[in-house]
Design a protein around this motif. Sequence first.
Motif, PDB file in Angstrom:
ATOM      1  N   ASN A  77       4.056   9.403   1.444  1.00 18.88           N
ATOM      2  CA  ASN A  77       3.509   9.017   0.148  1.00 18.88           C
ATOM      3  C   ASN A  77       4.141   7.744  -0.396  1.00 18.88           C
ATOM      4  OD1 ASN A  77       1.675  11.062   0.119  1.00 18.88           O
ATOM      5  ND2 ASN A  77       2.808  12.397  -1.269  1.00 18.88           N
ATOM      6  N   VAL A  78       5.398   7.486  -0.047  1.00 18.24           N
ATOM      7  CA  VAL A  78       6.020   6.211  -0.422  1.00 18.24           C
ATOM      8  C   VAL A  78       5.306   5.065   0.288  1.00 18.24           C
ATOM      9  CG1 VAL A  78       8.111   4.807  -0.295  1.00 18.24           C
ATOM     10  CG2 VAL A  78       8.280   7.216  -0.949  1.00 18.24           C
ATOM     11  N   ARG A  79       5.056   5.240   1.573  1.00 20.44           N
ATOM     12  CA  ARG A  79       4.338   4.208   2.338  1.00 20.44           C
ATOM     13  C   ARG A  79       2.924   4.003   1.792  1.00 20.44           C
ATOM     14  NH1 ARG A  79       7.110   2.521   6.668  1.00 20.44           N
ATOM     15  NH2 ARG A  79       8.749   3.879   7.517  1.00 20.44           N
ATOM     16  N   ASP A  80       2.292   5.086   1.373  1.00 24.22           N
ATOM     17  CA  ASP A  80       0.944   5.006   0.830  1.00 24.22           C
ATOM     18  C   ASP A  80       0.910   4.184  -0.447  1.00 24.22           C
ATOM     19  OD1 ASP A  80      -1.838   5.648   0.698  1.00 24.22           O
ATOM     20  OD2 ASP A  80      -1.396   7.253  -0.727  1.00 24.22           O
ATOM     21  N   LEU A  81       1.965   4.278  -1.261  1.00 17.78           N
ATOM     22  CA  LEU A  81       2.044   3.462  -2.473  1.00 17.78           C
ATOM     23  C   LEU A  81       2.275   1.996  -2.147  1.00 17.78           C
ATOM     24  CD1 LEU A  81       2.291   3.239  -5.635  1.00 17.78           C
ATOM     25  CD2 LEU A  81       4.758   3.485  -5.285  1.00 17.78           C
ATOM     26  N   LEU A  82       3.242   1.719  -1.293  1.00 16.40           N
ATOM     27  CA  LEU A  82       3.636   0.336  -1.042  1.00 16.40           C
ATOM     28  C   LEU A  82       2.556  -0.473  -0.326  1.00 16.40           C
ATOM     29  CD1 LEU A  82       7.426   0.690  -0.166  1.00 16.40           C
ATOM     30  CD2 LEU A  82       6.360   0.004  -2.325  1.00 16.40           C
ATOM     31  N   ARG A  83       1.692   0.196   0.426  1.00 15.14           N
ATOM     32  CA  ARG A  83       0.631  -0.539   1.117  1.00 15.14           C
ATOM     33  C   ARG A  83      -0.359  -1.169   0.139  1.00 15.14           C
ATOM     34  NH1 ARG A  83      -4.295   1.874   1.106  1.00 15.14           N
ATOM     35  NH2 ARG A  83      -4.364   4.060   0.406  1.00 15.14           N
ATOM     36  N   LEU A  84      -0.338  -0.730  -1.123  1.00 14.29           N
ATOM     37  CA  LEU A  84      -1.260  -1.258  -2.128  1.00 14.29           C
ATOM     38  C   LEU A  84      -0.897  -2.667  -2.573  1.00 14.29           C
ATOM     39  CD1 LEU A  84      -1.637   1.879  -4.450  1.00 14.29           C
ATOM     40  CD2 LEU A  84      -2.887   1.313  -2.364  1.00 14.29           C
ATOM     41  N   TYR A  85       0.320  -3.113  -2.208  1.00 14.01           N
ATOM     42  CA  TYR A  85       0.806  -4.431  -2.646  1.00 14.01           C
ATOM     43  C   TYR A  85       0.992  -5.342  -1.428  1.00 14.01           C
ATOM     44  CZ  TYR A  85       1.685  -1.696  -6.845  1.00 14.01           C
ATOM     45  OH  TYR A  85       1.541  -0.880  -7.925  1.00 14.01           O
ATOM     46  N   PRO A  86      -0.093  -5.879  -0.872  1.00 12.27           N
ATOM     47  CA  PRO A  86      -0.021  -6.647   0.380  1.00 12.27           C
ATOM     48  C   PRO A  86       0.748  -7.957   0.266  1.00 12.27           C
ATOM     49  CG  PRO A  86      -2.195  -6.850  -0.615  1.00 12.27           C
ATOM     50  CD  PRO A  86      -1.466  -5.790  -1.391  1.00 12.27           C
TER      51      PRO A  86
END
Length: 288
Positions: A235-244
């Motif tokens: 879920n941390v990775r899922d959040l951070l992928r939103l900021y390319p």
Amino acid sequence: MSEFEALPIVCKDGYQLAARFYAHTNKEKQNLPVLICPATGITKQFYHSFATWLSEQGFDVMVFDFRGIGESLHGQLKDSTASIVQWGELDIPAAIDVLLNKTHAQQVYLLGHSAGGQLMGVNANHHKVAKVVAVSGSSGHIKGLKGRTKILAPIMFKGIFPLARLTLGYGPTNAIGMGENLPKDVAREWAQFCSKPGYILNAVGKTIHEDFHSKVHTPITVLWSSDDEIATEANVRDLLRLYPNAHTDMIELKPASYNHKMIGHMLMFKKSHQNLWPVIAKQLLIAS
């Protein structure tokens, strides 16, 4: 003398939030102030000890209650129209401006706890943030949860919240040990955002019409614990992928490494875990 100064925050829509400002007490003042953005349903009082400690390290600090929560709830909870979208679009930008005006700084460090660190993509003032340190920040995607929370979340999102919306007019999270009771639209959006990957991105084009995720260049670091059932690695990775276009970093804390049996989603700000506070403060000062 009080450890903090009560400050009002007036948002663009006229809604007033309650905030506390903790002036630095160390003669060696840090260059930028810290804005603490709370987790869902958590009041500013929860962060009092940590904010006081930060001020002793030379930081000017401000923490506030999101609309519909704590002292930023006006009237009856069942009548509140507050939403998570408003927290990101209205409350956080206004808090940033008030803190900058108070300290005469050019930018702030945004220290977000859970939801408080997950809303940069709808924050029009994202360029006024020098760095985000998201403690237990993640998308909260229901399929990425683990442990007891993986079992309870669907019951809360699909059963308790819809029923309580009709009968009580709010989300009864206090009864299940999850902070303050929530305005009905906060509860609804929480369930909606966590039902699919991407968290608040699920509202873009619906209740959100200005999406800044790809425009955010602010460095973002997530600190999470290996025993956190909500902010899991997935879920941390899922959040951070939103900021390319932002430099992002993930730092996992293991409880045993800091002589704790558990850290979980909430304990990093507790006095019992204050040996973690220098770890958090260090990340504020590390430029990415």
